[in-house]
Design an enzyme around this catalytic site. Structure first.
Site, mmCIF file in Angstrom:
data_model
loop_
_atom_site.group_PDB
_atom_site.id
_atom_site.type_symbol
_atom_site.label_atom_id
_atom_site.label_comp_id
_atom_site.label_asym_id
_atom_site.label_seq_id
_atom_site.Cartn_x
_atom_site.Cartn_y
_atom_site.Cartn_z
ATOM 1 N N ASP A 19 37.155 -27.729 43.177
ATOM 2 C CA ASP A 19 35.883 -28.422 43.299
ATOM 3 C C ASP A 19 36.114 -29.841 42.777
ATOM 4 O O ASP A 19 37.093 -30.096 42.046
ATOM 5 C CB ASP A 19 34.820 -27.698 42.478
ATOM 6 C CG ASP A 19 33.504 -28.446 42.463
ATOM 7 O OD1 ASP A 19 32.975 -28.756 43.536
ATOM 8 O OD2 ASP A 19 33.012 -28.728 41.350
ATOM 9 N N ASP A 21 33.224 -32.691 41.772
ATOM 10 C CA ASP A 21 32.311 -33.096 40.709
ATOM 11 C C ASP A 21 32.327 -32.073 39.583
ATOM 12 O O ASP A 21 32.030 -30.900 39.794
ATOM 13 C CB ASP A 21 30.881 -33.233 41.250
ATOM 14 C CG ASP A 21 30.670 -34.544 41.989
ATOM 15 O OD1 ASP A 21 31.207 -35.553 41.536
ATOM 16 O OD2 ASP A 21 29.955 -34.540 43.010
#
Length: 336
Positions: A19, A21
């Site tokens: 991922d 952020d």
């Protein structure tokens, strides 16, 4: 522990899916240790992929951003919910079909690149509405989308993240905007593309070929659930949204395979723990509706012990039964 003593977590996987952020960067600033971790994977010739629910940037823009902060990345290594949503619409609609876009310019560009026609008003006869995060999305955009959906347009959401991480703490994400439209329409989107739906991770996992893929994320309700739904192992890092308190209260579909403070857990066996798992030096007892942690040892082993107790009972409130336990609970933001 991760399993065999001394075994690096990363050595068990052919592909690591990150991922962005909360794991690699916070908005546009690298999280400490992330550049070095991805750099080490590249140096070892390991395959990586980046999967993000953020629909405000195109894959090429995300790759440029990563490269700009010291993480060399190619557009084909980046999987965004914007691109996935556009591909879904391309497969469902005739070429040139009008799609009302609620979101950033990046989402409009992905729709255009898929051979469709992005529009911004309901009176332009859109056959679909695609909704993604954009910092400039306002009431007018939601109103046009509402009119279009009530008129029969298919409603596609790139993701339903309630919040997104920032230097000031969690801020409203696309899920908050989807919730506003859901309230106005009295129904859910027809399709949600991004995490926790498994599509992004399933696409990434196919790149691992016959090998196994590991998903690394900071959110239980998107990254970890998405990994589980795609049948993949996952590593939760505490550099973004989810914390230990949320982990202890997690339902089965939100429970990761491993936990680490940060990406050092990929390489250092002492910096990662399987959950639930052996809890060297710690014990947990249930008393008066609370979990009492006693003993001493590695903080992450305490997390494994607490998960084992919390996930097999009803109590998630925690208290300390020793001085070392008090220090660990305070460090993790739990009541001591």
């Amino acid at each position: 522990m991760t399993g065999d003593a001394g075994e690096r977590l990363v050595d068990g996987y052919a592909l690591v899916v990150f991922d962005l952020d909360g794991v690699i960067y916070l908005i546009d600033r690298p999280i400490p240790g992330a550049v070095e971790a991805v750099g080490q994977l590249h140096a070892e010739g390991r395959r990586v992929a980046f999967a993000t629910n953020n629909a405000s940037r195109r894959s090429s823009e995300v790759a440029d951003l990563l490269t700009g902060i010291g993480v060399p990345a190619r557009p084909e290594e980046v999987l965004t919910s914007a691109a996935a949503a556009a591909e879904l619409l391309r497969d469902r609609l005739p070429p040139g079909a009008a799609v009302l876009v609620v979101g950033a310019e990046a989402l409009r560009a992905e729709v255009r690149a898929a051979g469709l026609t992005p529009v911004s008003r309901a009176d332009e006869s859109p056959v679909a509405v695609v909704q993604g995060y954009g910092p400039q999305v306002g009431w007018v955009d939601l109103a046009e989308a509402s009119v279009a959906v009530r008129g029969g347009a298919t409603w596609i959401a790139t993701n339903t993240d309630r919040t997104l991480p920032s230097a000031r703490g969690p801020l409203p994400g696309n899920g908050a905007l989807v919730a506003a439209l859901r309230t106005a329409l009295g129904r859910d989107p027809d399709v949600v593309v991004g995490k926790p739906e498994p599509a992004l991770f399933a696409t990434a996992a196919r790149r691992a070929g016959e090998g196994r893929a590991l998903v690394v994320g900071d959110r239980l309700d998107t990254d970890i659930e998405g990994a589980r739904r795609a049948g993949l192992d996952s590593l939760l890092v505490f550099t973004g949204v989810s914390d230990v308190a949320e982990l202890l209260a997690a339902p089965p579909e939100h429970r990761p395979t491993y936990v680490a403070m940060d990406l050092a857990g990929l390489f250092d066996p002492a910096a990662v723990v399987r959950v639930p798992g052996p809890a060297d030096g710690w014990s947990v007892t249930s008393r008066d509706g609370a979990l009492e942690l006693s003993g001493a040892g590695r903080p992450l082993d305490a997390v494994a012990a607490l998960c084992a107790a919390a996930w097999t009972g009803d109590a998630t409130r925690v208290r300390a039964g020793s001085a070392a336990a008090g220090q660990v609970l305070t460090a993790f933001g739990l009541s001591a």
